[in-house]
Design an enzyme around this catalytic site. Structure first.
Site, mmCIF file in Angstrom:
data_model
loop_
_atom_site.group_PDB
_atom_site.id
_atom_site.type_symbol
_atom_site.label_atom_id
_atom_site.label_comp_id
_atom_site.label_asym_id
_atom_site.label_seq_id
_atom_site.Cartn_x
_atom_site.Cartn_y
_atom_site.Cartn_z
ATOM 1 C CG ASP A 161 2.391 -12.594 2.841
ATOM 2 O OD1 ASP A 161 1.424 -12.766 3.194
ATOM 3 O OD2 ASP A 161 3.287 -12.410 3.462
ATOM 4 C CG HIS A 217 7.083 -9.938 4.711
ATOM 5 N ND1 HIS A 217 7.311 -10.339 5.991
ATOM 6 C CD2 HIS A 217 5.921 -10.530 4.494
ATOM 7 C CE1 HIS A 217 5.992 -10.914 6.503
ATOM 8 N NE2 HIS A 217 5.432 -11.037 5.632
ATOM 9 C CD GLU A 220 -0.532 -13.121 8.861
ATOM 10 O OE1 GLU A 220 0.098 -14.275 8.708
ATOM 11 O OE2 GLU A 220 -0.029 -12.207 8.440
ATOM 12 C CD GLU A 221 2.216 -10.228 6.847
ATOM 13 O OE1 GLU A 221 2.849 -10.621 7.589
ATOM 14 O OE2 GLU A 221 1.886 -10.701 5.718
ATOM 15 C CG HIS A 225 -2.950 -12.366 5.951
ATOM 16 N ND1 HIS A 225 -2.256 -11.348 5.522
ATOM 17 C CD2 HIS A 225 -2.137 -13.266 5.604
ATOM 18 C CE1 HIS A 225 -1.135 -11.243 5.241
ATOM 19 N NE2 HIS A 225 -1.190 -12.874 5.248
ATOM 20 C CG ASP A 232 -0.716 -16.349 4.900
ATOM 21 O OD1 ASP A 232 -0.511 -15.521 3.745
ATOM 22 O OD2 ASP A 232 -0.565 -16.315 5.908
#
Length: 499
Positions: free
Chosen positions: A280, A441, A312-313, A268, A341
């Site tokens: 990420d 994140h 994707e997130e 992604h 990923d």
């Protein structure tokens, strides 16, 4: 992205590959250099820095990431296309909902008391007969006794155009609503399961904004009353607005290779809004991109399609909408999917998706062929004398839509917000009691948040597996429609997304 980590101690036997695929794998891994992969990471960091600090779907940073990847691939001679991806940017309820019995007796239920509109519900005004779906009434003694609506078979005999009445329990509401839509429901009324503490209606977001019909949630008393009165006609009305944004997937396909045998290799491209998303998932993106750039030197036997997924997130939206948009013929041409990923976590482990469910944790085995893909990655690490462990197909990355429709899948992961155990630290090194990725994140997921050793090793693994299947699919069993349907049975979904 993150999954549940498991740690098998036994070493599985090595998978076998053909001499040609082995030779190409060696050559390709030599061409995929960690320094070049890191150059891509620096560019993604630069893009984020110049565009508000992130590369999230719908942002200028994401659009620039699309331009960067697309430009590199076109210059390398690939056929580059994009597919549109929709995602919700806002939802609002514009008027109070209506739920009332029309016949045989008139009765009106109170919004906010007896029922409420499910967040992300579509608008609609439906009057139709209600049909209860496989409810457990009276409710079982324990929560999650009911499996109502979890299987397509629960809707056998459902009359299209009716309102589906579905009890809470076991599987996610979205899974139930998806099955109801497929069966032709005109609206869905969920109701609570009925055990102590599971009687009232409550607010939740079903996470799917494209049903196009009313979705409401009633308390147990309302559901129990309706289920006890077969033939009741209901009036259900919701008035909502969904704001939709659009972004893109990037797809690049080799010019050589059998078009009826397609290998999809993906990662992604988007970050979360909080940061640049360099581990990420610029790490997986960069590994896949550099593999594609170097594979151009080889006349592959099977078509290879490199995919860079958008949104994707926001819930695997790019890959999900891509798979849903495939024709049956297009779907069947895809022989496997490889997913990458987070392949450079600072406190990393070398984790391989558990295609054969040998760890017996979480989700079941992947579709036939997934076990063989797992063995291919094991073989890579074994040749280098490196440790590895399994990680569950938890459904939290872009392999999810592929395995749900029977396409075998596999891939790599170096850990997210999960905590490294002492056993894992003994196996891989690093710090026990700390997250695999302490910046998961968050704004600190920057170029400084990547372990270059893990990135280099796993980029080679991306190249090795891609080369293997670009030339040799003999280890992947043939797929037929019944097998694909069986493999599309519901799979494990993270708790936060469930019932």
């Amino acid at each position: 992205m993150a999954t549940v980590i498991t740690l098998p101690l036994a070493v599985a036997p090595a998978a076998q590959a053909s001499p040609v695929s082995d030779a190409v794998a060696v050559l390709l891994t030599k061409k995929v250099k960690g320094a070049n992969v890191t150059k891509h990471l620096r560019e993604f960091q630069r893009i984020a820095d110049a565009n508000g600090g992130n590369r999230a779907a719908g942002s200028a940073g994401y659009d620039k990431s699309v331009e960067y990847v697309s430009s590199k691939l076109r210059k390398a001679g690939y056929r580059v296309t994009t597919t549109d991806v929709e995602f919700p940017t806002g939802w609002a309820e514009l008027a109070p909902p209506v739920l009332e019995q029309v016949s045989p007796n008139a009765k009106t239920y109170a919004p906010g008391v007896d029922f409420l509109t499910v967040t992300s519900s579509g608008s609609g005004d439906v009057t139709a007969e209600v049909q209860v779906i496989d409810a457990v009434l009276p409710p079982g003694p324990n929560p999650n006794t009911s499996t109502a609506g979890c299987e397509a078979a629960d809707f056998a005999g459902f009359m299209p155009g009716r309102i589906a009445l579905i009890q809470r329990g076991t599987c996610p509401y979205q899974q139930k609503a998806d099955n109801a839509k497929a069966a032709g429901a005109a609206a869905v009324v969920f109701f609570n399961e009925g055990q102590p503490g599971r009687t009232d209606s409550y607010a939740f977001d079903i996470g799917e904004w494209r049903y196009g019909f009313p979705v409401v949630f009633a308390d147990f008393a309302v559901g129990n009353e309706l289920a006890a009165s077969p033939g009741t006609r209901l009036h259900v009305k919701t008035t909502t607005r969904v704001d939709v944004g659009r972004t893109k997937n990037v797809l690049a396909e080799t010019r050589t290779g059998d078009p009826d045998k397609v290998v999809v290799v993906g990662a992604h491209l988007d970050s979360v809004h909080e940061g640049a998303g360099i581990n990420d998932n610029a790490s997986g993106t960069a590994g896949v991109l550099e593999t594609a750039l170097q594979l151009r030197h080889f006349p592959v036997r099977h078509k290879v399609r490199f995919a860079f997924w958008g949104a994707e997130e926001l819930g695997l939206l790019g890959s999900t909408q891509y798979v849903q948009g495939l024709s049956r013929a297009e779907h069947d041409r895809i022989k496997l999917y490889l997913n990458f990923d987070m392949i450079g976590s600072p406190n990393f482990g070398y984790f391989i998706y558990d295609g054969d469910n040998s760890d017996a944790v979480g989700a079941p085995a992947g579709p036939p062929g997934s076990a063989q893909i797992e063995k291919t990655f094991e073989r890579f690490y074994q040749k280098r004398g490196l440790p590895f462990a399994g990680t569950d197909f938890s459904g939290r990355s872009d392999y999810g839509p592929f395995i749900e429709t029977g396409i075998p899948a596999g891939g790599l992961f170096t850990g997210g917000e999960g905590i490294k155990t002492p056993e894992q630290a003994a196996l891989f090194g690093g710090t026990a009691g700390a997250p695999f990725d302490p910046c998961y994140h968050t704004p600190c997921d920057s170029i400084a948040n990547v372990n270059t050793t893990a990135l280099d090793v796993n980029s080679d693994a991306v190249a090795a597996a891609t080369a293997t299947y670009a030339y040799d699919l003999s280890g992947i069993p043939p797929r037929n429609a019944p097998a694909a349907e069986a493999a599309s049975a519901p799979r494990a979904i993270p708790e936060h997304a469930a019932h």
